[in-house]
Design an enzyme around this catalytic site. Sequence first.
Site, PDB file in Angstrom:
ATOM      1  N   GLU A 109     -13.640  -5.473   4.459  1.00  0.00           N
ATOM      2  CA  GLU A 109     -12.395  -4.821   4.853  1.00  0.00           C
ATOM      3  C   GLU A 109     -11.327  -5.888   4.850  1.00  0.00           C
ATOM      4  O   GLU A 109     -11.582  -7.058   5.188  1.00  0.00           O
ATOM      5  CB  GLU A 109     -12.519  -4.174   6.240  1.00  0.00           C
ATOM      6  N   ASP A 121       0.794  -1.242   0.000  1.00  0.00           N
ATOM      7  CA  ASP A 121       0.000   0.000   0.000  1.00  0.00           C
ATOM      8  C   ASP A 121       0.830   1.297   0.000  1.00  0.00           C
ATOM      9  O   ASP A 121       0.525   2.226   0.763  1.00  0.00           O
ATOM     10  CB  ASP A 121      -0.969   0.004   1.192  1.00  0.00           C
ATOM     11  N   HIS A 142     -10.597   0.783  -2.796  1.00  0.00           N
ATOM     12  CA  HIS A 142     -11.962   0.772  -2.264  1.00  0.00           C
ATOM     13  C   HIS A 142     -12.985   1.369  -3.230  1.00  0.00           C
ATOM     14  O   HIS A 142     -12.678   2.324  -3.956  1.00  0.00           O
ATOM     15  CB  HIS A 142     -12.027   1.598  -0.975  1.00  0.00           C
ATOM     16  N   HIS A 200     -10.575   7.138   1.612  1.00  0.00           N
ATOM     17  CA  HIS A 200      -9.193   7.016   1.127  1.00  0.00           C
ATOM     18  C   HIS A 200      -9.107   5.906   0.090  1.00  0.00           C
ATOM     19  O   HIS A 200      -9.923   4.982   0.092  1.00  0.00           O
ATOM     20  CB  HIS A 200      -8.231   6.697   2.292  1.00  0.00           C
ATOM     21  N   SER A 234     -15.331   0.843   5.420  1.00  0.00           N
ATOM     22  CA  SER A 234     -14.362   1.373   6.382  1.00  0.00           C
ATOM     23  C   SER A 234     -14.426   2.902   6.468  1.00  0.00           C
ATOM     24  O   SER A 234     -13.731   3.506   7.283  1.00  0.00           O
ATOM     25  CB  SER A 234     -12.939   0.942   6.008  1.00  0.00           C
ATOM     26  N   LYS A 258      -6.767  -4.877  -3.035  1.00  0.00           N
ATOM     27  CA  LYS A 258      -7.500  -5.502  -1.934  1.00  0.00           C
ATOM     28  C   LYS A 258      -8.569  -4.580  -1.366  1.00  0.00           C
ATOM     29  O   LYS A 258      -8.543  -3.381  -1.598  1.00  0.00           O
ATOM     30  CB  LYS A 258      -6.549  -6.004  -0.861  1.00  0.00           C
ATOM     31  N   ALA A 271       0.405   0.379   6.271  1.00  0.00           N
ATOM     32  CA  ALA A 271       0.962   1.036   7.442  1.00  0.00           C
ATOM     33  C   ALA A 271       1.375  -0.040   8.457  1.00  0.00           C
ATOM     34  O   ALA A 271       0.727  -1.076   8.542  1.00  0.00           O
ATOM     35  CB  ALA A 271      -0.096   1.955   8.067  1.00  0.00           C
ATOM     36  N   CYS A 306      -2.018  -2.689   7.650  1.00  0.00           N
ATOM     37  CA  CYS A 306      -1.855  -3.665   6.570  1.00  0.00           C
ATOM     38  C   CYS A 306      -0.535  -4.416   6.636  1.00  0.00           C
ATOM     39  O   CYS A 306      -0.474  -5.601   6.305  1.00  0.00           O
ATOM     40  CB  CYS A 306      -2.054  -2.983   5.227  1.00  0.00           C
ATOM     41  N   ASP A 318      -4.617  -0.783  -1.646  1.00  0.00           N
ATOM     42  CA  ASP A 318      -5.927  -0.621  -1.049  1.00  0.00           C
ATOM     43  C   ASP A 318      -6.781  -0.018  -2.166  1.00  0.00           C
ATOM     44  O   ASP A 318      -6.389   0.987  -2.776  1.00  0.00           O
ATOM     45  CB  ASP A 318      -5.749   0.370   0.119  1.00  0.00           C
TER      46      ASP A 318
END
Length: 198
Positions: A108, A15, A59, A76, A65, A101, A136, A140, A57
């Site tokens: 999530e 990420d 989304h 985000h 989330s 992902k 982070a 993750c 990531d």
Amino acid sequence: MKPRLDNSCALVIVDVQNDFCPGGALAVRDGDAVVEPLNRCAALFARAGALVVATCDWHPPDHCSFRAQGGPWPVHCVRGTPGAAFHPALRLPADAVVISKAEGPKVESYSFFGEPGLEQPLVERGIRRLFIGGLATDYCVKWTALDAARRGFETFVLADAIRGVDAQPGDSARAVEQMKSAGVKLVTVEEVAEGVAR
Ligand code: VGL
Ligand code: ZN
């Protein structure tokens, strides 16, 4: 601890996206500091014939989330937006595998292994050792490393190529302790580089 780099190893870059870097929607302090060591590491892996995987990531706009949906995070990494793009200085080898992902609105997934069907291709390629860095530390990176160790991969986290959210002070330090307790080894990119030279 100088692991030898060969094609039983894979680098997992977690990420490294604009929204997790300074100026982004869910900025991690010094998040962009992981880019340079990860670029170095990716080049070492490519030279050793080892796989490089980069996760993102990814989304939908109404992801569970996000706060509007009752989740803990600001909006985000909405798929296809500039915030979801990799940091512009990240250099991935041409044959790197990119894995998205947490793509479903109701799912999530902090871990690479949260997406079904990712473990088998690694095992089939003979990959037994995973080196994990990115963002982070306390989300993750942590969950990916814990899942990897639980699945029997020899799991290394790149100590100088991770940064954390630290929503509560000390979260990243606790994440590192939790990973170590689960058998995850911490190494520096320099130590990985020394393992190649031998
Ligand atoms: C992450 C919070 C929300 C991460 C992703 O990549 O660590 N953290 N979504
Ligand atoms: Zn997310």
